[in-house]
Design a protein around this motif. Structure first.
Motif, mmCIF file in Angstrom:
data_model
loop_
_atom_site.group_PDB
_atom_site.id
_atom_site.type_symbol
_atom_site.label_atom_id
_atom_site.label_comp_id
_atom_site.label_asym_id
_atom_site.label_seq_id
_atom_site.Cartn_x
_atom_site.Cartn_y
_atom_site.Cartn_z
ATOM 1 N N ASN A 180 2.218 19.478 -57.494
ATOM 2 C CA ASN A 180 2.340 21.015 -56.640
ATOM 3 C C ASN A 180 2.963 21.812 -57.471
ATOM 4 O OD1 ASN A 180 2.425 18.984 -53.608
ATOM 5 N ND2 ASN A 180 4.455 18.518 -53.952
ATOM 6 N N GLY A 222 15.866 14.060 -51.994
ATOM 7 C CA GLY A 222 15.017 13.496 -52.855
ATOM 8 C C GLY A 222 14.489 14.494 -53.656
ATOM 9 N N SER A 223 12.904 14.753 -52.847
ATOM 10 C CA SER A 223 11.758 15.395 -53.681
ATOM 11 C C SER A 223 12.746 16.535 -53.747
ATOM 12 C CB SER A 223 10.196 15.114 -52.889
ATOM 13 O OG SER A 223 10.379 13.886 -53.940
ATOM 14 N N GLU A 245 3.451 13.394 -56.923
ATOM 15 C CA GLU A 245 3.024 14.051 -56.187
ATOM 16 C C GLU A 245 3.401 15.461 -56.398
ATOM 17 O OE1 GLU A 245 4.220 11.517 -55.388
ATOM 18 O OE2 GLU A 245 2.368 10.358 -55.125
ATOM 19 N N ILE A 246 5.000 15.348 -56.285
ATOM 20 C CA ILE A 246 5.638 17.180 -56.857
ATOM 21 C C ILE A 246 5.036 17.719 -57.863
ATOM 22 C CG2 ILE A 246 7.632 17.784 -57.356
ATOM 23 C CD1 ILE A 246 7.918 16.955 -54.232
ATOM 24 N N PHE A 269 21.386 6.305 -56.310
ATOM 25 C CA PHE A 269 19.360 6.212 -57.493
ATOM 26 C C PHE A 269 19.702 6.327 -58.543
ATOM 27 C CE2 PHE A 269 16.928 6.602 -53.325
ATOM 28 C CZ PHE A 269 16.940 5.774 -53.187
ATOM 29 N N SER A 270 21.113 6.392 -59.340
ATOM 30 C CA SER A 270 21.382 6.823 -60.452
ATOM 31 C C SER A 270 21.199 6.031 -61.486
ATOM 32 C CB SER A 270 22.666 7.836 -60.812
ATOM 33 O OG SER A 270 23.335 8.571 -60.033
ATOM 34 N N THR A 271 20.810 6.072 -62.788
ATOM 35 C CA THR A 271 20.127 5.340 -63.397
ATOM 36 C C THR A 271 21.094 5.078 -64.715
ATOM 37 O OG1 THR A 271 17.901 6.096 -63.884
ATOM 38 C CG2 THR A 271 18.506 4.749 -66.099
ATOM 39 N N MET A 295 21.656 13.143 -59.076
ATOM 40 C CA MET A 295 21.106 14.947 -58.726
ATOM 41 C C MET A 295 20.865 14.046 -57.176
ATOM 42 S SD MET A 295 17.768 16.440 -59.852
ATOM 43 C CE MET A 295 16.949 15.017 -60.279
ATOM 44 N N THR A 296 19.964 12.854 -57.058
ATOM 45 C CA THR A 296 19.358 12.884 -55.651
ATOM 46 C C THR A 296 20.163 12.127 -55.286
ATOM 47 O OG1 THR A 296 18.013 11.903 -56.948
ATOM 48 C CG2 THR A 296 17.711 10.994 -54.569
ATOM 49 N N SER A 319 8.075 13.335 -58.637
ATOM 50 C CA SER A 319 7.409 12.470 -58.862
ATOM 51 C C SER A 319 5.555 12.869 -59.033
ATOM 52 C CB SER A 319 7.032 12.193 -57.138
ATOM 53 O OG SER A 319 6.802 13.153 -55.866
ATOM 54 N N LEU A 360 23.117 10.574 -64.022
ATOM 55 C CA LEU A 360 23.485 11.857 -64.041
ATOM 56 C C LEU A 360 23.082 11.710 -61.929
ATOM 57 C CD1 LEU A 360 22.018 14.764 -64.008
ATOM 58 C CD2 LEU A 360 19.571 13.955 -63.704
ATOM 59 N N GLN A 380 6.747 24.302 -49.915
ATOM 60 C CA GLN A 380 6.776 22.883 -49.514
ATOM 61 C C GLN A 380 7.317 22.959 -47.953
ATOM 62 O OE1 GLN A 380 4.997 21.297 -51.052
ATOM 63 N NE2 GLN A 380 4.594 22.738 -52.156
ATOM 64 N N ILE A 413 7.582 7.709 -59.609
ATOM 65 C CA ILE A 413 8.735 8.204 -58.880
ATOM 66 C C ILE A 413 9.833 9.055 -59.191
ATOM 67 C CG2 ILE A 413 9.738 7.678 -57.130
ATOM 68 C CD1 ILE A 413 8.596 5.144 -57.066
ATOM 69 N N ALA A 414 10.541 8.479 -59.812
ATOM 70 C CA ALA A 414 11.694 8.846 -60.650
ATOM 71 C C ALA A 414 11.397 10.555 -61.769
ATOM 72 C CB ALA A 414 12.160 8.545 -61.685
HETATM 73 C C1 LIG Z 1 13.676 4.454 -61.950
HETATM 74 C C2 LIG Z 1 14.202 5.183 -61.023
HETATM 75 C C3 LIG Z 1 15.065 5.829 -61.739
HETATM 76 C C4 LIG Z 1 15.586 7.110 -60.992
HETATM 77 N N1 LIG Z 1 16.820 7.279 -62.355
HETATM 78 C C5 LIG Z 1 17.735 8.689 -60.727
HETATM 79 C C6 LIG Z 1 18.868 9.206 -61.880
HETATM 80 O O1 LIG Z 1 18.966 8.867 -62.766
HETATM 81 N N2 LIG Z 1 19.396 10.179 -60.847
HETATM 82 C C7 LIG Z 1 19.107 10.922 -60.199
HETATM 83 O O2 LIG Z 1 19.616 11.288 -59.251
HETATM 84 N N3 LIG Z 1 17.979 10.078 -59.110
HETATM 85 C C8 LIG Z 1 17.062 9.018 -59.814
HETATM 86 N N4 LIG Z 1 16.121 8.785 -59.357
HETATM 87 C C9 LIG Z 1 15.631 9.271 -58.292
HETATM 88 C C10 LIG Z 1 14.862 10.055 -57.828
HETATM 89 O O3 LIG Z 1 14.854 11.241 -58.842
HETATM 90 C C11 LIG Z 1 14.084 10.463 -56.646
HETATM 91 O O4 LIG Z 1 13.158 9.186 -56.206
HETATM 92 C C12 LIG Z 1 13.221 10.948 -56.256
HETATM 93 O O5 LIG Z 1 13.062 12.408 -56.521
HETATM 94 C C13 LIG Z 1 12.389 11.287 -55.427
HETATM 95 O O6 LIG Z 1 13.214 11.277 -53.812
HETATM 96 P P1 LIG Z 1 12.539 10.043 -52.949
HETATM 97 O O7 LIG Z 1 13.123 8.662 -53.648
HETATM 98 O O8 LIG Z 1 13.574 10.310 -51.741
HETATM 99 O O9 LIG Z 1 11.918 10.515 -52.254
HETATM 100 P P2 LIG Z 1 11.054 11.086 -51.296
HETATM 101 O O10 LIG Z 1 11.426 12.722 -51.661
HETATM 102 O O11 LIG Z 1 11.574 10.781 -49.444
HETATM 103 O O12 LIG Z 1 9.513 11.154 -51.061
HETATM 104 C C14 LIG Z 1 8.887 10.464 -50.653
HETATM 105 C C15 LIG Z 1 7.205 10.242 -51.055
HETATM 106 O O13 LIG Z 1 6.940 11.149 -50.897
HETATM 107 C C16 LIG Z 1 6.421 12.232 -51.039
HETATM 108 N N5 LIG Z 1 6.597 14.409 -51.192
HETATM 109 C C17 LIG Z 1 7.762 14.489 -50.881
HETATM 110 N N6 LIG Z 1 8.194 15.753 -50.999
HETATM 111 C C18 LIG Z 1 6.385 16.047 -50.915
HETATM 112 C C19 LIG Z 1 5.527 17.279 -51.230
HETATM 113 N N7 LIG Z 1 6.076 18.181 -51.118
HETATM 114 N N8 LIG Z 1 4.311 17.100 -51.437
HETATM 115 C C20 LIG Z 1 3.727 15.725 -51.673
HETATM 116 N N9 LIG Z 1 4.427 15.168 -52.051
HETATM 117 C C21 LIG Z 1 5.418 14.910 -51.574
HETATM 118 C C22 LIG Z 1 7.007 11.691 -52.408
HETATM 119 O O14 LIG Z 1 6.071 12.466 -53.610
HETATM 120 C C23 LIG Z 1 7.353 10.395 -52.925
HETATM 121 O O15 LIG Z 1 5.524 9.916 -53.088
HETATM 122 C C24 LIG Z 1 15.287 7.871 -59.586
HETATM 123 C C25 LIG Z 1 14.500 7.126 -59.088
HETATM 124 C C26 LIG Z 1 13.537 5.924 -59.665
HETATM 125 C C27 LIG Z 1 12.653 5.057 -58.953
#
Ligand SMILES: Cc1cc2nc3c(=O)[nH]c(=O)nc-3n(C[C@H](O)[C@H](O)[C@H](O)COP(=O)(O)OP(=O)(O)OC[C@H]3O[C@@H](n4cnc5c(N)ncnc54)[C@H](O)[C@@H]3O)c2cc1C
Length: 389
Positions: free
Chosen positions: A366, A131-132, A362-363, A156-158, A125-126, A360, A123, A379, A356-357
């Protein structure tokens, strides 16, 4: 209200456990340390009827419930944690969204390979800047005759190092209503897959680059306006993520419990120290309570899709508790738990990632707060009228 599994569920759990003990126990440690997708396990699970548990029988799935798939994850993870990823892939991951919304032609083309464990899907998406804030994705899909041209990058796609097909969230136009998704095959010209990079868990992922990548219009899964449907599918993925987190925590808890009964220090087994007894008691309270939240979200799923709120509560709780259990298990087992010759440290590293994945913790909070106050909290920073002038 009934807190017991039905007879059918008990029989299913028992059969999955026997399968896992017979086929997965022996190489559980080696499998955990192998970064690549275990296709051998996927093929075996397919033969055993453990792929496509949540997928309709007319699509060659098992036609089971989300709860059945949760049971399968729990039983597999209790013997071979890593193999639970295969249940995730086969019943919770993008395959579930694909089976729900794919056209008959798309399903006929890819589902048989996916459900027999010969092919894995990833998948996308990111993105580097989304990210979030997933709806900020920029990867674009522009019409080009009977085709679409894709441009953008996913991270970051698994399963991306092993996947043959990718479910990619794209932007057909501006705003939330412009988001949809497409299927892209490995090897499509303009689809460049970067070298594998590692997560803390040892799992690998690759950057996915789309550079004027041309795909046929038949590969559109959900057109503009598809985001809500994608998120409904994604809630299923979150239940699988929750189930694995809690099951990995339980696995580590059980290992620590065994250890505390046989390991002696100061002339007595560790379990006779009250400091450790209370630690186990606190962990047991967390484990039991969180298990119920998970089962509620899975059992209440409507047509296989769980409620966004119950999923958010379950995932936030399972991710935190799964990690707490595994983290404390490492501590209770001392250097043995910290060693890579046990699976306890592996469970801790995996559980950390799920915080995180896929939304997260935190999200998810929310989302839960919006339910508590029954209002939406944007947000994004407020747009002041005078700033626009
Ligand atoms: C093991 C693993 C597997 C993954 N697999 C996939 C996959 O298969 N496909 C895919 O597309 N992606 C995948 N991801 C990516 C994952 O979806 C993102 O890491 C996730 O959405 C968070 O985005 P970011 O890492 O960019 O963190 P950021 O969005 O930059 O956030 C950084 C920190 O800030 C916090 N934060 C951000 N916004 C807010 C808010 N509004 N309120 C409070 N806190 C906030 C977050 O919770 C986090 O702690 C994977 C990640 C991991 C770790």
């Amino acid at each position: 209200m009934n807190f017991e599994f039905s007879e059918e569920q008990k029989l299913f759990a028992d059969s999955v456990r026997r399968f896992a003990l017979a086929h997965l126990q022996k190489d559980a440690l080696a499998r955990a340390h192998d970064p690549r997708f275990p296709f051998d396990v996927a093929k075996r699970m397919s033969e055993q009827g453990l792929m496509g548990i949540t997928i309709a029988q007319e699509d060659d799935g098992q036609g089971g419930s989300l709860m059945d798939a949760v049971i399968a994850i729990e039983q597999i993870a209790s013997v071979c944690p890593r193999s639970a990823d295969v249940v995730q892939f086969g019943s919770f991951g993008p395959i579930r969204t694909f089976a729900e919304y794919g056209t008959p032609a798309q399903k006929a083309r890819w589902l048989p390979e996916l459900l027999t464990g010969r092919m894995v899907m990833s998948l996308g998406m990111t993105e580097p800047d989304a990210g979030s804030a997933a709806t900020e994705l920029k990867t674009s899909a522009r019409p080009d005759g009977a085709h679409y041209l894709l441009n953008g990058t996913k991270v970051f796609s698994t399963f991306s190092p092993d996947a043959a097909i990718f479910l990619i969230y794209v932007r057909f136009g501006p705003g939330l209503g412009g988001i949809g998704s497409v299927i892209v095959e490995r090897g499509t010209p303009g689809f460049v897959i970067g070298p594998p990079q590692s997560f803390m868990s040892g799992e690998e992922w690759c950057e996915l680059h789309f550079e004027q990548c041309r795909i046929p219009a038949e590969n559109v899964l959900l057109g503009p306006g598809g985001f809500k449907k994608q998120m409904s599918g994604f809630n299923v993925e979150r239940i699988g993520n929750s189930a694995r987190a809690l099951a990995f925590g339980r696995y580590a808890f059980n290992q620590a419990r065994e250890h505390a009964q046989v390991r002696e220090q100061f002339g007595r087994p560790l379990c006779e120290f009250q400091g450790l007894q209370w630690k186990f008691a606190d962990l047991a309270i967390k484990l039991e309570g969180t298990q119920l939240l998970l089962y509620r979200a899975a059992a209440n799923a409507d047509r296989g899709f769980p409620s966004a709120y119950e999923t958010a509560v379950a995932k936030a709780a399972c991710n935190q508790v799964g990690f707490d259990l595994a983290n404390e298990a490492v501590q209770i087992m001392g250097a043995t738990g910290y060693s890579r010759s046990t699976l306890v440290e592996y469970c801790m590293r995996r559980c950390r990632g799920w915080m995180i994945a896929g939304g997260s913790v935190e999200i998810l909070r929310n989302r839960i707060a919006e339910h508590v106050f029954d209002r939406r909290f944007d947000q994004r920073p407020p747009r002041h009228a005078d700033a626009a002038e």
